[in-house]
Design a protein around this motif. Structure first.
Motif, short mmCIF file in Angstrom:
data_model
loop_
_atom_site.label_atom_id
_atom_site.label_comp_id
_atom_site.label_asym_id
_atom_site.label_seq_id
_atom_site.Cartn_x
_atom_site.Cartn_y
_atom_site.Cartn_z
N HIS B 231 12.21 57.15 -34.65
CA HIS B 231 13.15 58.10 -33.72
C HIS B 231 13.37 59.40 -34.51
CE1 HIS B 231 17.06 58.80 -31.19
NE2 HIS B 231 16.15 59.74 -30.93
N VAL B 232 13.01 60.42 -34.23
CA VAL B 232 13.37 61.68 -35.01
C VAL B 232 14.13 62.41 -33.96
CG1 VAL B 232 12.62 63.76 -36.22
CG2 VAL B 232 11.37 61.55 -36.25
N ARG B 233 15.35 63.08 -34.19
CA ARG B 233 15.96 63.64 -33.39
C ARG B 233 16.57 65.28 -34.03
NH1 ARG B 233 21.03 65.13 -31.10
NH2 ARG B 233 21.24 64.45 -29.13
N ILE B 234 16.13 66.23 -33.67
CA ILE B 234 16.05 67.71 -34.00
C ILE B 234 17.26 68.31 -33.29
CG2 ILE B 234 15.38 69.57 -35.32
CD1 ILE B 234 14.17 67.00 -36.49
N GLN B 235 18.18 68.67 -33.45
CA GLN B 235 19.10 69.44 -32.64
C GLN B 235 19.04 71.26 -33.22
OE1 GLN B 235 21.99 71.96 -32.47
NE2 GLN B 235 23.21 70.34 -33.35
N ARG B 236 18.36 72.06 -32.58
CA ARG B 236 18.29 73.27 -33.11
C ARG B 236 18.73 74.18 -31.93
NH1 ARG B 236 11.99 73.84 -34.67
NH2 ARG B 236 11.76 72.00 -33.23
N ASP B 237 20.00 73.82 -31.39
CA ASP B 237 20.61 74.62 -30.36
C ASP B 237 21.13 75.98 -30.73
OD1 ASP B 237 20.25 73.37 -27.65
OD2 ASP B 237 21.54 71.78 -28.37
N SER B 238 21.33 76.92 -30.00
CA SER B 238 21.79 78.25 -30.37
C SER B 238 23.16 78.25 -30.93
CB SER B 238 21.91 79.00 -28.99
OG SER B 238 23.48 79.27 -28.95
N PRO B 239 23.30 79.25 -32.05
CA PRO B 239 24.60 79.32 -32.65
C PRO B 239 25.92 79.18 -31.85
CG PRO B 239 23.27 81.31 -33.10
CD PRO B 239 22.45 80.24 -32.15
N GLN B 240 25.64 79.50 -30.52
CA GLN B 240 27.03 79.60 -29.76
C GLN B 240 27.15 78.24 -28.94
OE1 GLN B 240 29.23 81.80 -30.22
NE2 GLN B 240 27.92 82.74 -31.57
N ALA B 241 26.31 77.49 -28.88
CA ALA B 241 25.99 76.24 -28.24
C ALA B 241 27.02 75.03 -28.33
CB ALA B 241 24.58 75.67 -27.88
N PHE B 242 27.18 74.49 -27.35
CA PHE B 242 28.06 72.89 -27.83
C PHE B 242 26.88 71.91 -27.49
CE2 PHE B 242 31.09 76.20 -26.10
CZ PHE B 242 32.21 75.90 -26.79
N HIS B 243 26.93 71.00 -28.42
CA HIS B 243 25.89 70.03 -28.19
C HIS B 243 26.52 68.70 -28.33
CE1 HIS B 243 21.76 68.26 -28.71
NE2 HIS B 243 22.48 67.29 -29.03
N ILE B 244 26.74 67.99 -27.45
CA ILE B 244 27.14 66.70 -27.37
C ILE B 244 25.87 65.54 -27.21
CG2 ILE B 244 29.08 64.99 -26.61
CD1 ILE B 244 30.33 67.46 -27.33
N GLY B 245 25.88 64.73 -28.15
CA GLY B 245 24.72 63.73 -28.04
C GLY B 245 25.26 62.49 -28.26
N HIS B 246 24.67 61.44 -27.52
CA HIS B 246 25.13 60.13 -27.66
C HIS B 246 23.67 59.21 -27.76
CE1 HIS B 246 27.79 56.91 -26.98
NE2 HIS B 246 26.94 56.16 -26.33
N CYS B 247 23.73 58.31 -28.65
CA CYS B 247 22.33 57.46 -28.53
C CYS B 247 22.74 55.99 -28.87
CB CYS B 247 21.32 57.98 -29.67
SG CYS B 247 19.81 57.12 -29.98
N ALA B 248 22.39 55.10 -27.67
CA ALA B 248 22.38 53.81 -27.84
C ALA B 248 21.41 52.95 -28.34
CB ALA B 248 23.27 53.24 -26.73
N VAL B 249 21.19 52.34 -29.26
CA VAL B 249 19.96 51.52 -29.72
C VAL B 249 20.33 49.96 -29.62
CG1 VAL B 249 18.19 51.19 -31.53
CG2 VAL B 249 19.44 53.51 -31.18
N SER B 250 19.40 49.26 -29.16
CA SER B 250 19.66 47.91 -29.02
C SER B 250 18.59 47.01 -29.73
CB SER B 250 19.77 47.32 -27.47
OG SER B 250 19.75 46.06 -27.60
N LEU B 251 18.67 46.33 -30.67
CA LEU B 251 17.58 45.88 -31.65
C LEU B 251 17.62 44.29 -31.45
CD1 LEU B 251 18.99 48.09 -33.45
CD2 LEU B 251 17.07 47.22 -34.88
N ALA B 252 16.29 43.90 -30.74
CA ALA B 252 16.33 42.37 -30.87
C ALA B 252 15.59 41.74 -32.14
CB ALA B 252 15.05 42.26 -29.59
N HIS B 253 15.32 40.30 -31.94
CA HIS B 253 14.82 39.91 -33.29
C HIS B 253 13.75 40.43 -34.12
CE1 HIS B 253 12.18 37.65 -30.89
NE2 HIS B 253 11.25 37.27 -31.97
N ALA B 254 13.81 40.68 -35.39
CA ALA B 254 12.85 41.12 -36.20
C ALA B 254 12.39 42.52 -35.92
CB ALA B 254 11.89 40.14 -36.37
N SER B 255 12.96 43.28 -34.91
CA SER B 255 12.72 44.56 -34.68
C SER B 255 13.21 45.63 -35.58
CB SER B 255 13.13 45.20 -33.26
OG SER B 255 14.66 45.16 -33.32
N ARG B 256 12.32 46.73 -35.88
CA ARG B 256 12.71 47.85 -36.90
C ARG B 256 12.88 49.10 -36.23
NH1 ARG B 256 8.43 47.10 -41.33
NH2 ARG B 256 8.02 49.36 -40.92
#
Ligand SMILES: Nc1ncnc2c1ncn2[C@@H]1O[C@H](COP(=O)(O)OP(=O)(O)O)[C@@H](O)[C@H]1O
Ligand SMILES: [Mg+2]
Lengths: 266, 437
Positions: B231-256
């Motif tokens: 998962h690559v996440r790039i935030q290049r919003d404008s210099p005046q912007a507000f950026h609120i980000g939320h990420c939830a990840v759920s990992l089951a057995h032996a996942s990577r």
């Protein structure tokens, strides 16, 4: 080699320097002309690396007296990078590791900066790659070292080769090699000194800092200086190094003390 | 933009909610409705909230943002510059709205063995059974106003499903482009990696303008057993912007799960990443870089929750802070009582390039199991004097030497991005950015 019409590259007069308020260099005089090889010898802690760092412009050292002229410039007017571009080069006793900066990128930046100074064309990454690989052959260096971080994880000897590689790329007028022999095994010493000899011309000069005579079998000095407690206390020819090798440093100190006392009595 | 008070700000936001087309799926309508209700009861966090101690978002409350208008004038040429060579599949959203004309067609994804589509109501109904157990279930909104708002506005978004044992090298590029000032958009992603699958997703926030706007993004990522997600996440919003980000990840057995997040833009940005290692032997590597200057504020909060035994987590977070900018990192590692033999390392490394730059970094370890290996450390420093001298002694100017070292500091994170063209682009960006400062 001492030449008839050689010109003065470096002139140090009465140089004094301190670090953290402690005086380390206590009045150094040294003249280096083009074509010459000088060796500065002396026990650990006598101030050899301090002299080298002052010449390169490290700001941890405060110059408190004297003068240094390099190719007619007052060296103290020049920033470290300006000194490098003017043709002064220091091969560090302990080269710094810079993880994350690729060695090839660093070498190319350094090369191109100095080339630009001389009004010459810069090389793009591909051209530089060919160029640097040739220079590396001279030092029997594995090209893999280009892809690593600057000196990152290099052995002591590999770091020293990388220093001389930089010297080969930058072709300085005056190269100061600070203990380049330490960390080199006998084969590596032969290869590295052979590389240095190939770079020596009648227009440039080399100052070797060492406390063993070993390296001087390969790079034969015109002058040997003995440094002690921040001063050059004796200067001679290449045979002085052999004397030091057999007799140690103590007698030079004793001789110097006697001379100083005699002068005081007179 | 007009001035409004904090509570009316929320009202205006919620009232601005366009008449979203109802879904034929009752659960979907219900999810949205309960999010609307919840958002109405939650307050905008202030610096008195522990989680927002260093991040004052009151400037956000002083502005009123409208829902984005539909854009019709945008041409492919305007957005192509953001495309990634390697991406086989691309979903493009403009001010939150799905743009099929800029996106690759769903059958292209099908050929590769993936389901990639927008989360419009038709798409939701055709994939309802796959989505229902996950959408809104991982990124809870009970205590999170921004997640509640995002869910309340849920009508478009990206859905990526990697079916059982599907392995796709080419990344899925989800591109969110901001084109209008003074609007709020609520990007949403759901990635489901079924058991044994392997997939790479690039979540990319870019802008075509320099104005103030709000990006309020929520991403949910589900890894079933043995799945692998980059998962690559790039935030290049404008210099005046507000950026609120939320990420939830759920990992089951032996996942990577491996993620690299990079924050370059926005006046104020906040990114929360919560990874829950919900079954035995799960592994995650979570790396981040914030490169900010001027008066920017970038706040990253991560929580790695080791809920089951034999989990591994690796985290390296770096901040490069120039000018009067302020970086915040809060990295919580939770090892629950059942999570024996957890192996976790966390490192926060920060580079301050000016006297006014500031960083607040806080590792937070909560360990309730006894047989665990947890190491963490934080450093805050300036460029190394000896390294600078070494470079200058080879002819590099002070500025060139500083840039090179700064760049190298950031490159350690960027190098971990598994998409070559994006890596190169970011390396150039970082180099340009450090050059300017
Ligand atoms: N940065 C420094 N800080 C404190 N003392 C120093 C520093 N650099 C050198 N010195 C001291 O100066 C003296 C000379 O050191 P140096 O020039 O390295 O000697 P040499 O190279 O001849 O072995 C030593 O006593 C050393 O401890
Ligand atoms: Mg020394």
């Amino acid at each position: 080699m001492i030449h008839q019409d050689s010109k003065v590259l470096l002139e140090i007069r009465g140089l004094r320097a301190t670090v953290n308020g402690i005086e380390i260099l206590k009045g150094i005089d040294l003249t280096v002309r083009s074509g010459e090889v000088h060796a500065i010898m002396g026990t650990n802690g006598s101030g050899k690396s301090t002299l080298a760092k002052v010449l390169a412009g490290h700001n941890a050292y405060q110059v408190t007296g004297g003068s240094i002229t390099f190719e007619g410039h007052n060296l103290f007017d020049l920033e470290p990078e300006e000194r490098a571009r003017a043709g002064l080069f220091l091969a560090f006793q302990y080269p710094i590791e810079i993880p994350g900066v690729s060695n090839s990128h660093f070498l190319r930046l350094a090369y191109n900066t100095v080339q630009a100074q001389h009004g010459k064309d810069e090389l793009d990454p591909l051209e530089f790659e060919d160029f640097v690989r040739e220079k590396m052959k001279l030092l029997d260096m594995n090209p893999d070292f280009l892809d690593r971080g600057v000196n990152e994880g290099f052995s002591g000897g590999e770091k020293k080769r990388n220093e001389i590689l930089q010297m080969a790329l930058l072709e300085p007028r005056l190269a100061i090699l600070d203990e380049t022999d330490s960390g080199l095994d006998i084969d590596a010493l032969r290869i590295v000194t052979n590389g240095v000899n190939k770079l020596a011309t009648k227009d440039n000069a080399i100052v070797l800092v060492t406390h063993y005579q070993r390296m001087l079998n390969y790079i034969v000095p015109d002058f040997v200086h003995v440094m002690q407690a921040g001063r050059i206390i004796k200067t001679g020819g290449k045979e002085l190094a052999l004397d030091l090798e057999t007799r140690g440093y103590d007698w030079v100190g004793a001789e110097h003390r006697a001379a100083v006392e005699a002068e005081a009595e007179a | 933009m007009s001035m409004v008070t904090s509570s009316s700000y929320l009202e205006s936001l919620l009232q601005g909610q366009p008449q979203l087309p109802p879904s034929p799926l009752a659960w979907f309508n219900q999810l949205r409705a309960s999010a609307v209700d919840r958002a109405g009861t939650l307050k905008l966090p202030t610096t008195r909230d522990e989680d927002w101690r260093f991040t004052d978002i009151s400037p956000l409350a002083k502005l009123s943002f409208q829902p984005a208008r539909a854009v019709s004038t945008l041409q492919a040429a305007d957005v192509e510059g953001f495309y990634l060579d390697e991406a086989a599949i691309r979903l493009v959203f403009v001010d939150g709205a799905y743009m099929p004309q800029f996106s690759t067609q769903p059958d292209k994804a099908r050929d590769l063995g993936l389901t990639v589509t927008d989360l419009s109501s038709t798409a939701v109904s055709s994939h309802g059974t796959v989505i229902e157990p996950h959408l809104g279930r991982h990124a809870g909104f009970q205590d999170n106003l921004f997640a509640a708002l995002n869910t309340a506005f849920l009508h478009d978004g990206a859905l990526v499903v990697a079916p059982r044992n599907a392995a796709v090298d080419a990344p899925v590029h989800v591109l969110f482009i901001a084109t209008q000032p003074e609007v709020a958009s609520h990007p949403r992603c759901l990635l489901i990696a079924e058991s044994g699958s392997a997939v790479t997703i690039v979540e990319d926030y870019v802008t075509l303008q320099e104005g103030a706007y709000v990006t309020n993004a929520v991403t949910e990522i589900v890894l079933e057993g043995n799945a692998q997600v980059n998962h690559v996440r790039i935030q290049r919003d404008s210099p005046q912007a507000f950026h609120i980000g939320h990420c939830a990840v759920s990992l089951a057995h032996a996942s990577r799960y491996r993620s690299v997040s990079v924050a370059l833009g926005a006046r104020i940005s906040r990114y929360d990443l919560n990874a829950r290692l919900a079954a035995e032997g799960a592994e995650c590597a979570i790396d981040g870089l914030a490169l900010i200057s001027g008066r920017q504020l970038a706040d990253t909060h991560t929580c790695i929750d080791h809920a089951q035994p034999n989990g591994i987590s690796r985290q390296l977070h770096k901040c490069i802070v120039d000018g009067a900018a302020h970086a915040v990192f809060n990295g919580k590692i939770m090892v629950r009582s059942g999570a024996q033999c957890t192996d976790s390392t966390q490192s926060s490394r920060n580079l301050l390039l000016s006297a006014k730059a500031r960083v607040d970094t806080k590792p937070q370890l909560e360990i309730f199991a006894d047989d665990v290996k947890c190491a963490h450390g934080a450093t805050v420093g300036q460029l190394d004097i000896e390294e600078l001298f070494y470079l200058k002694s080879r002819g590099l100017s002070e500025i060139a030497a500083r840039n090179l070292l700064t760049y190298a500091f950031g490159a350690e994170i960027i190098d971990r991005i598994p998409v070559a063209s994006l890596k190169q682009r970011l390396e150039r960006t970082v180099f340009e950015q450090t050059k300017r400062s």
